[in-house]
Design an enzyme around this catalytic site. Sequence first.
Site, mmCIF file in Angstrom:
data_model
loop_
_atom_site.group_PDB
_atom_site.id
_atom_site.type_symbol
_atom_site.label_atom_id
_atom_site.label_comp_id
_atom_site.label_asym_id
_atom_site.label_seq_id
_atom_site.Cartn_x
_atom_site.Cartn_y
_atom_site.Cartn_z
ATOM 1 N N THR A 158 0.803 -1.229 0.000
ATOM 2 C CA THR A 158 0.000 0.000 0.000
ATOM 3 C C THR A 158 0.838 1.283 0.000
ATOM 4 O O THR A 158 1.968 1.313 0.466
ATOM 5 C CB THR A 158 -0.967 -0.002 1.205
ATOM 6 O OG1 THR A 158 -1.878 -1.061 1.047
ATOM 7 C CG2 THR A 158 -1.741 1.269 1.359
ATOM 8 N N GLY A 209 -10.231 -4.074 0.787
ATOM 9 C CA GLY A 209 -9.509 -3.827 2.032
ATOM 10 C C GLY A 209 -9.942 -2.539 2.703
ATOM 11 O O GLY A 209 -11.006 -1.970 2.407
ATOM 12 N N ARG A 252 -12.482 -9.105 -3.053
ATOM 13 C CA ARG A 252 -12.130 -8.671 -1.695
ATOM 14 C C ARG A 252 -11.789 -7.170 -1.699
ATOM 15 O O ARG A 252 -11.081 -6.677 -2.565
ATOM 16 C CB ARG A 252 -10.930 -9.477 -1.198
ATOM 17 C CG ARG A 252 -10.437 -9.084 0.201
ATOM 18 C CD ARG A 252 -9.278 -8.117 0.155
ATOM 19 N NE ARG A 252 -8.701 -7.880 1.481
ATOM 20 C CZ ARG A 252 -7.761 -6.980 1.731
ATOM 21 N NH1 ARG A 252 -7.279 -6.235 0.761
ATOM 22 N NH2 ARG A 252 -7.297 -6.812 2.948
ATOM 23 N N THR A 254 -1.663 1.454 6.655
ATOM 24 C CA THR A 254 -1.174 0.317 5.881
ATOM 25 C C THR A 254 -1.047 -0.888 6.798
ATOM 26 O O THR A 254 -0.657 -0.762 7.949
ATOM 27 C CB THR A 254 0.180 0.601 5.220
ATOM 28 O OG1 THR A 254 0.635 -0.621 4.600
ATOM 29 C CG2 THR A 254 1.238 1.075 6.200
ATOM 30 N N GLY A 255 -1.384 -2.048 6.285
ATOM 31 C CA GLY A 255 -1.325 -3.269 7.078
ATOM 32 C C GLY A 255 -2.430 -4.208 6.628
ATOM 33 O O GLY A 255 -3.063 -3.982 5.593
ATOM 34 N N GLY A 300 -5.656 -5.293 6.086
ATOM 35 C CA GLY A 300 -6.828 -4.431 6.083
ATOM 36 C C GLY A 300 -8.002 -4.907 6.913
ATOM 37 O O GLY A 300 -8.741 -4.088 7.478
HETATM 38 N N1 ASP Z 1 -4.207 -2.323 3.884
HETATM 39 C C1 ASP Z 1 -4.146 -2.902 2.586
HETATM 40 C C2 ASP Z 1 -5.224 -3.918 2.404
HETATM 41 O O1 ASP Z 1 -5.493 -4.677 3.319
HETATM 42 C C3 ASP Z 1 -2.858 -3.530 2.234
HETATM 43 C C4 ASP Z 1 -1.624 -2.990 2.835
HETATM 44 O O2 ASP Z 1 -1.599 -2.006 3.554
HETATM 45 O O3 ASP Z 1 -0.592 -3.558 2.528
HETATM 46 O O4 ASP Z 1 -5.751 -4.006 1.322
#
Ligand code: ASP
Length: 324
Positions: free
Chosen positions: A188, A218, A216, A239-240, A242
């Site tokens: 992200t 996020g 899906r 970010t993380g 989701g």
């Molecule tokens: N937060 C994003 C998601 O879950 C992905 C990410 O932050 O790497 O789609």
Amino acid sequence: MNEFAFAIHGGAGVIDPANFAPDRRQACAAALRGIAERAVAALAAGRAALDVVEQAVVELEDCEYFNAGYGAVLNGDGEVELDAALMDGATRAAGAVASARRTRNPVRAARAVLDDGEHVLLIGAGADAFAAARGVECVDPAWFVTDERRVQLAAAQAEGRVSLDHDERYRDDARGPAWSETERKSGTVGAVARDRAGHLAAATSTGGMTNKRPGRVGDAPLIGAGTFADDASCAVSATGHGEYYIRRVLAHDVHARIAYAGATLAAAADAALAEVGRLGGTGGLIAVGRDGDAVLPFNSPGMYRAWYAGGRVHVGIYADPETD
Ligand code: ASP
């Protein structure tokens, strides 16, 4: 009080230094620095926060090192499905797209949704068609797909896992299997800014998770989960993994702690991320406050990031500057 503030992220995750080729590391850091320095120059020149975060995310989307736009991760069918959002803290207007497949820069489609004002979130073919009708550049879905992402998807499918971006490049890190699947999540891009007029804005864009189920969505395009801005409190981009951020409504949680409980930006950001951590989620967030502070907490080993403080741009990947 800082006159303006700015921060970007390019995803969080394990990012083990031992497995991170120095030239790649330098290229990632240089890309983050260049994007942040251009954004800071625009803010210094009086550009609006909303325009600055949009432009920074366009540049991050165009950079193949990050999981957004060109070079985004692939879903279980080997295709990209792109999510993006941005929010204007001055008006609290927001625009978002989810599962876009043809829009070159999904954050531009989100901006078109915001400017149009009728809806907040468009998905799939409808989002792409709307963006095209508003003059946003469309490309063939195959244009987004890089060889590196094909290899990454094949590895994920061989192991039957659904995962996010950066960690997979570093799966054989020093801690090896001690890293749980959840800790390996990342990816992200995002940007937050406060402009000289005191207005805040946030933008986030992602390809989501490798080998995710088609359809899906996020946290990034969900206002309040991965993206939020309000001039009265803060602008946040997350970010993380989701699913955890959606369940904690992370970005709005940071806002609420400031607006309703009088927390500082740093305390609000740390506490909101700790709640994600309590559920088992890892990653990070970037936020700027109404007074021009910037915070960039993360609970994974690394987070690609750049921010403006003390009159200059700083770039970081790991928690400890020694390893950056
Ligand atoms: N937060 C994003 C998601 O879950 C992905 C990410 O932050 O790497 O789609």
